[in-house]
Design a protein around this motif. Structure first.
Motif, PDB file in Angstrom:
ATOM      1  N   THR A   6       0.864  -1.181   0.000  1.00  0.00           N
ATOM      2  CA  THR A   6       0.000   0.000   0.000  1.00  0.00           C
ATOM      3  C   THR A   6       0.900   1.232   0.000  1.00  0.00           C
ATOM      4  O   THR A   6       2.106   1.149   0.265  1.00  0.00           O
ATOM      5  CB  THR A   6      -0.903   0.042   1.243  1.00  0.00           C
ATOM      6  OG1 THR A   6      -0.072   0.224   2.397  1.00  0.00           O
ATOM      7  CG2 THR A   6      -1.737  -1.222   1.375  1.00  0.00           C
TER       8      THR A   6
ATOM      9  N   THR B  64       3.169  10.214   1.967  1.00  0.00           N
ATOM     10  CA  THR B  64       2.357   9.662   0.883  1.00  0.00           C
ATOM     11  C   THR B  64       2.280  10.674  -0.267  1.00  0.00           C
ATOM     12  O   THR B  64       2.196  10.286  -1.426  1.00  0.00           O
ATOM     13  CB  THR B  64       0.943   9.284   1.370  1.00  0.00           C
ATOM     14  OG1 THR B  64       0.343  10.428   1.974  1.00  0.00           O
ATOM     15  CG2 THR B  64       1.002   8.138   2.370  1.00  0.00           C
TER      16      THR B  64
ATOM     17  N   ARG C 252      -4.975   0.199  -9.448  1.00  0.00           N
ATOM     18  CA  ARG C 252      -6.035   0.840  -8.658  1.00  0.00           C
ATOM     19  C   ARG C 252      -7.081  -0.204  -8.316  1.00  0.00           C
ATOM     20  O   ARG C 252      -7.491  -0.995  -9.163  1.00  0.00           O
ATOM     21  CB  ARG C 252      -6.695   1.968  -9.450  1.00  0.00           C
ATOM     22  CG  ARG C 252      -5.752   3.092  -9.829  1.00  0.00           C
ATOM     23  CD  ARG C 252      -5.300   3.828  -8.597  1.00  0.00           C
ATOM     24  NE  ARG C 252      -4.548   5.009  -8.957  1.00  0.00           N
ATOM     25  CZ  ARG C 252      -4.689   6.177  -8.357  1.00  0.00           C
ATOM     26  NH1 ARG C 252      -5.527   6.310  -7.361  1.00  0.00           N
ATOM     27  NH2 ARG C 252      -3.969   7.200  -8.731  1.00  0.00           N
ATOM     28  N   GLU C 253      -7.498  -0.209  -7.060  1.00  0.00           N
ATOM     29  CA  GLU C 253      -8.518  -1.138  -6.596  1.00  0.00           C
ATOM     30  C   GLU C 253      -9.523  -0.396  -5.737  1.00  0.00           C
ATOM     31  O   GLU C 253      -9.310   0.752  -5.368  1.00  0.00           O
ATOM     32  CB  GLU C 253      -7.879  -2.270  -5.776  1.00  0.00           C
ATOM     33  CG  GLU C 253      -7.008  -3.203  -6.580  1.00  0.00           C
ATOM     34  CD  GLU C 253      -6.429  -4.336  -5.749  1.00  0.00           C
ATOM     35  OE1 GLU C 253      -6.616  -4.349  -4.519  1.00  0.00           O
ATOM     36  OE2 GLU C 253      -5.775  -5.204  -6.341  1.00  0.00           O
ATOM     37  N   GLY C 254     -10.576  -1.085  -5.391  1.00  0.00           N
ATOM     38  CA  GLY C 254     -11.573  -0.513  -4.496  1.00  0.00           C
ATOM     39  C   GLY C 254     -12.538   0.383  -5.228  1.00  0.00           C
ATOM     40  O   GLY C 254     -12.477   0.552  -6.448  1.00  0.00           O
TER      41      GLY C 254
ATOM     42  N   ARG D 293      -9.838   4.038  -5.797  1.00  0.00           N
ATOM     43  CA  ARG D 293      -9.218   4.924  -4.799  1.00  0.00           C
ATOM     44  C   ARG D 293      -7.966   4.334  -4.163  1.00  0.00           C
ATOM     45  O   ARG D 293      -7.082   5.071  -3.748  1.00  0.00           O
ATOM     46  CB  ARG D 293     -10.216   5.255  -3.695  1.00  0.00           C
ATOM     47  CG  ARG D 293     -11.258   6.261  -4.118  1.00  0.00           C
ATOM     48  CD  ARG D 293     -12.095   6.686  -2.967  1.00  0.00           C
ATOM     49  NE  ARG D 293     -11.249   7.010  -1.819  1.00  0.00           N
ATOM     50  CZ  ARG D 293     -11.706   7.344  -0.642  1.00  0.00           C
ATOM     51  NH1 ARG D 293     -12.991   7.405  -0.427  1.00  0.00           N
ATOM     52  NH2 ARG D 293     -10.893   7.620   0.340  1.00  0.00           N
ATOM     53  N   ASN D 294      -7.905   3.014  -4.052  1.00  0.00           N
ATOM     54  CA  ASN D 294      -6.780   2.388  -3.359  1.00  0.00           C
ATOM     55  C   ASN D 294      -5.660   2.050  -4.338  1.00  0.00           C
ATOM     56  O   ASN D 294      -5.880   1.372  -5.334  1.00  0.00           O
ATOM     57  CB  ASN D 294      -7.235   1.111  -2.645  1.00  0.00           C
ATOM     58  CG  ASN D 294      -8.305   1.395  -1.617  1.00  0.00           C
ATOM     59  OD1 ASN D 294      -8.366   2.474  -1.045  1.00  0.00           O
ATOM     60  ND2 ASN D 294      -9.158   0.422  -1.386  1.00  0.00           N
ATOM     61  N   ARG D 295      -4.485   2.512  -4.018  1.00  0.00           N
ATOM     62  CA  ARG D 295      -3.313   2.213  -4.831  1.00  0.00           C
ATOM     63  C   ARG D 295      -2.694   0.915  -4.328  1.00  0.00           C
ATOM     64  O   ARG D 295      -2.501   0.745  -3.128  1.00  0.00           O
ATOM     65  CB  ARG D 295      -2.279   3.333  -4.705  1.00  0.00           C
ATOM     66  CG  ARG D 295      -2.698   4.640  -5.298  1.00  0.00           C
ATOM     67  CD  ARG D 295      -1.718   5.729  -4.834  1.00  0.00           C
ATOM     68  NE  ARG D 295      -1.866   6.948  -5.579  1.00  0.00           N
ATOM     69  CZ  ARG D 295      -2.747   7.901  -5.285  1.00  0.00           C
ATOM     70  NH1 ARG D 295      -3.574   7.755  -4.262  1.00  0.00           N
ATOM     71  NH2 ARG D 295      -2.796   8.996  -6.007  1.00  0.00           N
ATOM     72  N   VAL D 296      -2.322   0.062  -5.277  1.00  0.00           N
ATOM     73  CA  VAL D 296      -1.638  -1.185  -4.931  1.00  0.00           C
ATOM     74  C   VAL D 296      -0.334  -1.200  -5.719  1.00  0.00           C
ATOM     75  O   VAL D 296      -0.328  -1.233  -6.943  1.00  0.00           O
ATOM     76  CB  VAL D 296      -2.505  -2.425  -5.276  1.00  0.00           C
ATOM     77  CG1 VAL D 296      -1.750  -3.696  -4.933  1.00  0.00           C
ATOM     78  CG2 VAL D 296      -3.829  -2.365  -4.534  1.00  0.00           C
TER      79      VAL D 296
END
Length: 139
Positions: free
Chosen positions: A8, A20, A36-38, A42-45
């Motif tokens: 993350t 960040t 990108r997920e979620g 919004r969530n960076r992987v």
């Protein structure tokens, strides 16, 4: 302990002691390309590749390279067919940076020498002044 396959933004920030915001900036510069997920992406992987690229970016910064120079060199390593061009480019960038550092060092040494001369002159003038004041008070 094995490094996880994905990370993350908080993981990388903690590991490399970055904000960040700095990591997002490196993303904007094209140095990192997280999935990108979620909801709404919004969530960076970040992948192991992103982690390595971040590590190389920070190493390049410590060497004094610009982010564009770092990106150019790091991008070259994404196609490892022939490492010759990458190594030649890296050596060219390092040679240029080394030349700049040597020029800065020469300037600093000249400045330091000048400071030493002024310091010696000021000490001599102070000693002369203190001696004159001592002679006057003794008379």
């Amino acid at each position: 302990m094995a490094t996880p396959a994905t990370h993350t933004i908080s993981d990388l920030a903690r590991e490399f002691d970055l904000t960040t915001r700095a990591i997002r900036f490196y993303e904007d510069m094209g140095l990192l390309q997280p999935q990108r997920e979620g909801p709404g992406g919004r969530n960076r992987v970040y992948s192991a590749r992103d982690r390595t690229r971040l590590k190389l970016t920070l190493r390049a910064k410590r060497l004094g390279l610009s982010l564009s120079e770092a990106k150019e060199i790091i991008d070259m390593y994404d196609s490892p067919r022939d490492t010759g061009p990458q190594l030649r480019k890296f050596l060219t960038v390092l040679a240029d940076h080394k030349r700049q550092l040597e020029e800065q060092l020469a300037d600093l040494m000249a400045n330091l020498d000048e400071v030493k001369v002024h310091e010696k002159e000021a000490r001599a003038l102070l000693a002369k002044s203190e001696k004159a004041n001592k002679d006057r008070s003794a008379a």
